[in-house]
Motif scaffolding. Structure first.
Motif, PDB file in Angstrom:
ATOM      1  N   ARG A  12       0.855  -1.185   0.000  1.00 43.06           N
ATOM      2  CA  ARG A  12       0.000   0.000   0.000  1.00 43.06           C
ATOM      3  C   ARG A  12       0.890   1.233   0.000  1.00 43.06           C
ATOM      4  O   ARG A  12       1.778   1.365   0.859  1.00 43.06           O
ATOM      5  CB  ARG A  12      -0.938   0.019   1.206  1.00 43.06           C
ATOM      6  N   ILE A  13       0.650   2.145  -0.942  1.00 40.61           N
ATOM      7  CA  ILE A  13       1.467   3.341  -1.122  1.00 40.61           C
ATOM      8  C   ILE A  13       0.561   4.555  -1.006  1.00 40.61           C
ATOM      9  O   ILE A  13      -0.447   4.658  -1.708  1.00 40.61           O
ATOM     10  CB  ILE A  13       2.173   3.326  -2.497  1.00 40.61           C
ATOM     11  N   GLU A  14       0.920   5.481  -0.127  1.00 39.59           N
ATOM     12  CA  GLU A  14       0.079   6.641   0.120  1.00 39.59           C
ATOM     13  C   GLU A  14       0.827   7.947  -0.127  1.00 39.59           C
ATOM     14  O   GLU A  14       1.963   8.104   0.310  1.00 39.59           O
ATOM     15  CB  GLU A  14      -0.436   6.636   1.569  1.00 39.59           C
ATOM     16  N   HIS A  15       0.193   8.863  -0.828  1.00 36.93           N
ATOM     17  CA  HIS A  15       0.553  10.275  -0.938  1.00 36.93           C
ATOM     18  C   HIS A  15       2.036  10.466  -1.262  1.00 36.93           C
ATOM     19  O   HIS A  15       2.465  10.153  -2.360  1.00 36.93           O
ATOM     20  CB  HIS A  15       0.151  11.011   0.343  1.00 36.93           C
ATOM     21  N   GLY A  16       2.829  10.969  -0.301  1.00 34.89           N
ATOM     22  CA  GLY A  16       4.221  11.301  -0.591  1.00 34.89           C
ATOM     23  C   GLY A  16       5.095  10.114  -0.924  1.00 34.89           C
ATOM     24  O   GLY A  16       6.177  10.284  -1.494  1.00 34.89           O
ATOM     25  N   TRP A  17       4.661   8.893  -0.601  1.00 33.85           N
ATOM     26  CA  TRP A  17       5.422   7.692  -0.955  1.00 33.85           C
ATOM     27  C   TRP A  17       5.231   7.305  -2.419  1.00 33.85           C
ATOM     28  O   TRP A  17       5.965   6.440  -2.917  1.00 33.85           O
ATOM     29  CB  TRP A  17       4.992   6.514  -0.082  1.00 33.85           C
ATOM     30  N   TYR A  18       4.291   7.926  -3.084  1.00 39.16           N
ATOM     31  CA  TYR A  18       3.942   7.470  -4.439  1.00 39.16           C
ATOM     32  C   TYR A  18       4.758   8.198  -5.495  1.00 39.16           C
ATOM     33  O   TYR A  18       4.919   9.425  -5.466  1.00 39.16           O
ATOM     34  CB  TYR A  18       2.453   7.698  -4.701  1.00 39.16           C
ATOM     35  N   ASP A  19       5.250   7.424  -6.438  1.00 43.94           N
ATOM     36  CA  ASP A  19       5.855   7.935  -7.663  1.00 43.94           C
ATOM     37  C   ASP A  19       5.425   6.999  -8.787  1.00 43.94           C
ATOM     38  O   ASP A  19       5.573   5.779  -8.670  1.00 43.94           O
ATOM     39  CB  ASP A  19       7.383   7.969  -7.546  1.00 43.94           C
ATOM     40  N   PRO A  20       4.848   7.525  -9.862  1.00 42.66           N
ATOM     41  CA  PRO A  20       4.322   6.628 -10.912  1.00 42.66           C
ATOM     42  C   PRO A  20       5.371   5.723 -11.534  1.00 42.66           C
ATOM     43  O   PRO A  20       5.029   4.696 -12.120  1.00 42.66           O
ATOM     44  CB  PRO A  20       3.731   7.608 -11.931  1.00 42.66           C
ATOM     45  N   ARG A  21       6.646   6.071 -11.390  1.00 41.46           N
ATOM     46  CA  ARG A  21       7.696   5.266 -12.015  1.00 41.46           C
ATOM     47  C   ARG A  21       8.140   4.083 -11.162  1.00 41.46           C
ATOM     48  O   ARG A  21       9.011   3.323 -11.585  1.00 41.46           O
ATOM     49  CB  ARG A  21       8.909   6.154 -12.310  1.00 41.46           C
ATOM     50  N   MET A  22       7.555   3.931  -9.956  1.00 41.95           N
ATOM     51  CA  MET A  22       7.998   2.856  -9.082  1.00 41.95           C
ATOM     52  C   MET A  22       7.062   1.658  -9.098  1.00 41.95           C
ATOM     53  O   MET A  22       7.438   0.580  -8.644  1.00 41.95           O
ATOM     54  CB  MET A  22       8.103   3.379  -7.651  1.00 41.95           C
ATOM     55  N   VAL A  70       4.074 -10.545  -5.530  1.00 42.99           N
ATOM     56  CA  VAL A  70       3.185  -9.409  -5.279  1.00 42.99           C
ATOM     57  C   VAL A  70       1.869  -9.632  -6.010  1.00 42.99           C
ATOM     58  O   VAL A  70       1.845  -9.844  -7.223  1.00 42.99           O
ATOM     59  CB  VAL A  70       3.841  -8.087  -5.726  1.00 42.99           C
ATOM     60  N   ARG A  71       0.766  -9.608  -5.263  1.00 44.25           N
ATOM     61  CA  ARG A  71      -0.554  -9.845  -5.843  1.00 44.25           C
ATOM     62  C   ARG A  71      -1.424  -8.602  -5.873  1.00 44.25           C
ATOM     63  O   ARG A  71      -2.358  -8.514  -6.675  1.00 44.25           O
ATOM     64  CB  ARG A  71      -1.281 -10.937  -5.041  1.00 44.25           C
ATOM     65  N   GLN A  72      -1.131  -7.631  -5.016  1.00 43.66           N
ATOM     66  CA  GLN A  72      -1.988  -6.445  -4.971  1.00 43.66           C
ATOM     67  C   GLN A  72      -1.172  -5.225  -4.566  1.00 43.66           C
ATOM     68  O   GLN A  72      -0.393  -5.279  -3.613  1.00 43.66           O
ATOM     69  CB  GLN A  72      -3.147  -6.653  -3.992  1.00 43.66           C
ATOM     70  N   ILE A  73      -1.381  -4.134  -5.289  1.00 43.56           N
ATOM     71  CA  ILE A  73      -0.767  -2.840  -4.981  1.00 43.56           C
ATOM     72  C   ILE A  73      -1.890  -1.823  -4.867  1.00 43.56           C
ATOM     73  O   ILE A  73      -2.660  -1.635  -5.812  1.00 43.56           O
ATOM     74  CB  ILE A  73       0.253  -2.415  -6.057  1.00 43.56           C
ATOM     75  N   VAL A  74      -1.995  -1.184  -3.713  1.00 43.66           N
ATOM     76  CA  VAL A  74      -3.026  -0.169  -3.469  1.00 43.66           C
ATOM     77  C   VAL A  74      -2.346   1.197  -3.432  1.00 43.66           C
ATOM     78  O   VAL A  74      -1.365   1.389  -2.698  1.00 43.66           O
ATOM     79  CB  VAL A  74      -3.772  -0.436  -2.153  1.00 43.66           C
ATOM     80  N   ILE A  75      -2.874   2.129  -4.200  1.00 42.96           N
ATOM     81  CA  ILE A  75      -2.302   3.468  -4.309  1.00 42.96           C
ATOM     82  C   ILE A  75      -3.339   4.477  -3.849  1.00 42.96           C
ATOM     83  O   ILE A  75      -4.487   4.466  -4.309  1.00 42.96           O
ATOM     84  CB  ILE A  75      -1.863   3.776  -5.757  1.00 42.96           C
ATOM     85  N   LYS A  76      -2.936   5.349  -2.936  1.00 47.50           N
ATOM     86  CA  LYS A  76      -3.799   6.421  -2.450  1.00 47.50           C
ATOM     87  C   LYS A  76      -3.117   7.757  -2.692  1.00 47.50           C
ATOM     88  O   LYS A  76      -2.036   8.025  -2.168  1.00 47.50           O
ATOM     89  CB  LYS A  76      -4.082   6.225  -0.957  1.00 47.50           C
TER      90      LYS A  76
END
Length: 430
Positions: A343-353, A364-370
């Protein structure tokens, strides 16, 4: 003739009701709630106490039968929230019988109707409230103390008797919650005379504790916000020592809030000894400020978590932009190969990762982006087909500096095992 108006002193008295006339052959219908077994009714009452502190009092005033059930169910009265209503809480302790107790100290002043709640942070009042339940410390099942605002000497007032060198053991304690973000007292507390063998869950924020194995060796859940009296390598050393004691953790939440003043001596040498948490399943890395703290990143690199399957990267500040040190963090932190949910939230998110995570980790079966002002995005990945293996797989080599590497002593890997050795994210930052 119209009925005479009732007087003020008669308001609390019930009206005299007329009896219902029963005709010959009339059979009154029994409500289905009265057909329930007493054991099921008691379980329903217990479920209601989780949301409403005064639910036991409410159900005991419904009818005579329910009152008998409530009074003969000791766990219904085990929750004690300390307040100036001393007689009421003593009566609840008496009704709890020999049942273990859940103690809460959430100080709030009594108020008139319509006034906002105010915290009662008088040290003498807090010490008096704790004095009422200290004789029953051997029956405590949980202890929760939360101070929402700053006032001096609060921890000393609440924990002075709990930290007694003798006769303060809590043999039944399973859960501990101590929260005081505004604490400015760096004193080190040793709780329960150093003995609490059944303690499994701890939530700590704003307090320094003596991390003894007899207290915290059996923890399976830890929500820890660093007190802030140390920083840098010293803070990393303190947390690493705690984790070596609590090596049986299954879920771990870590935060390093920033405090304006660091009052304790700091360590100059970096911590290099790794910490093994063999049973850790869920790891939460939480950031409060504008960037990833050095201490948080360093602790993450020191942990060896062979069973980790859930990683939550939490941004409590809900930043609109990626953290400045995000690239550096994923360069030094090797994601474990057992990871299945991220699970990746806000400042941890970069579309290239996102793509490198999916490509380099086959489990890895699930990635949640907020992201800010956007609904949660859930990416579900299908398992990739694996080639047939001719022989038994070689054991994982934990001694390599590059993270988790699959292979034997020669270090040679085939193209089929590439997804096991690519662990650090290969992200192209322009």
């Amino acid at each position: 003739m119209p009925p005479s108006p009732r007087r003020i002193e008669d308001i609390g008295r019930p009206r005299q009701l007329r009896r219902v006339r029963h005709y010959p052959g009339f059979i009154p219908q029994l409500h289905f709630i009265h057909r329930l077994p007493v054991e099921i009714l008691a379980l329903i009452f217990l479920a209601g106490t989780e949301d409403d502190l005064f639910f036991p009092v409410t159900v005991s005033h419904v009818c005579r039968a329910w009152r008998q059930v409530a009074l003969r169910t000791p766990p219904l009265w085990r929750r004690i929230t300390l307040s100036p209503k001393e007689r009421m809480w003593k009566e609840r302790i008496r009704r709890a019988g020999a049942c273990s107790l859940d103690i809460q100290l959430l100080p709030v002043k009594s108020r008139s109707r319509g006034d906002p709640l105010q915290a009662d942070l008088d040290p003498y009042s807090i010490q008096w409230h704790m004095h009422m339940v200290l004789p029953y410390i051997n029956r405590w099942r949980s202890l929760e103390i939360a101070f929402p605002e700053f006032a001096p000497y609060l921890w000393k007032a609440a924990l002075s008797r709990v930290c007694a060198p003798a006769r303060a053991q809590a043999p039944l304690l399973e859960e501990l919650r101590l929260i005081y973000r505004g604490n400015d007292d760096p004193e080190l507390f040793t709780l329960f005379s150093g003995s609490s063998p059944k303690l499994r869950s701890a939530t700590l924020n704003g307090i320094r504790l003596n991390w003894l194995p007899s207290l915290f060796a059996n923890l399976t859940y830890l929500d820890y916000a660093h007190h802030g009296f140390t920083a840098g390598h010293q803070a990393v050393h303190d947390v690493a020592q705690m984790l070596r004691v609590s090596s049986q953790l299954v879920e771990f939440k870590l935060t390093f809030p920033r405090k304006p003043v660091v009052c304790l001596p700091c360590r100059q040498e970096p911590v290099r000894t790794q910490v093994v948490l063999p049973q850790l399943k869920a790891f939460h890395l939480r950031v409060e400020g504008k960037d990833i703290p050095f201490e948080l990143a360093r602790i993450a690199t020191l942990l060896i978590t062979p069973s980790l399957n859930t990683l939550r990267l939490v941004d409590l500040g809900r930043s609109y932009h990626s953290f400045a040190s995000l690239k550096s963090f994923f360069y030094i932190y090797a994601l474990p190969p057992s990871l299945s949910h991220v699970r990746i939230e806000h400042g941890w998110y970069d579309p290239r990762m996102v793509t490198p995570i999916a490509q380099s980790h086959s489990k890895v079966r699930q990635i949640v982006i907020k992201r800010p002002h956007s609904p949660e995005q859930v990416i579900t990945l299908r398992p990739s087909p694996r080639p047939r293996k001719a022989s038994q797989p070689a054991p994982i080599d934990w001694s390599t500096s590059g993270g988790y590497v699959r292979g034997g002593a020669t270090g040679r890997t085939s193209s089929r095992d590439t997804h096991f050795r690519i662990q650090r994210l290969d992200v192209q930052y322009l």
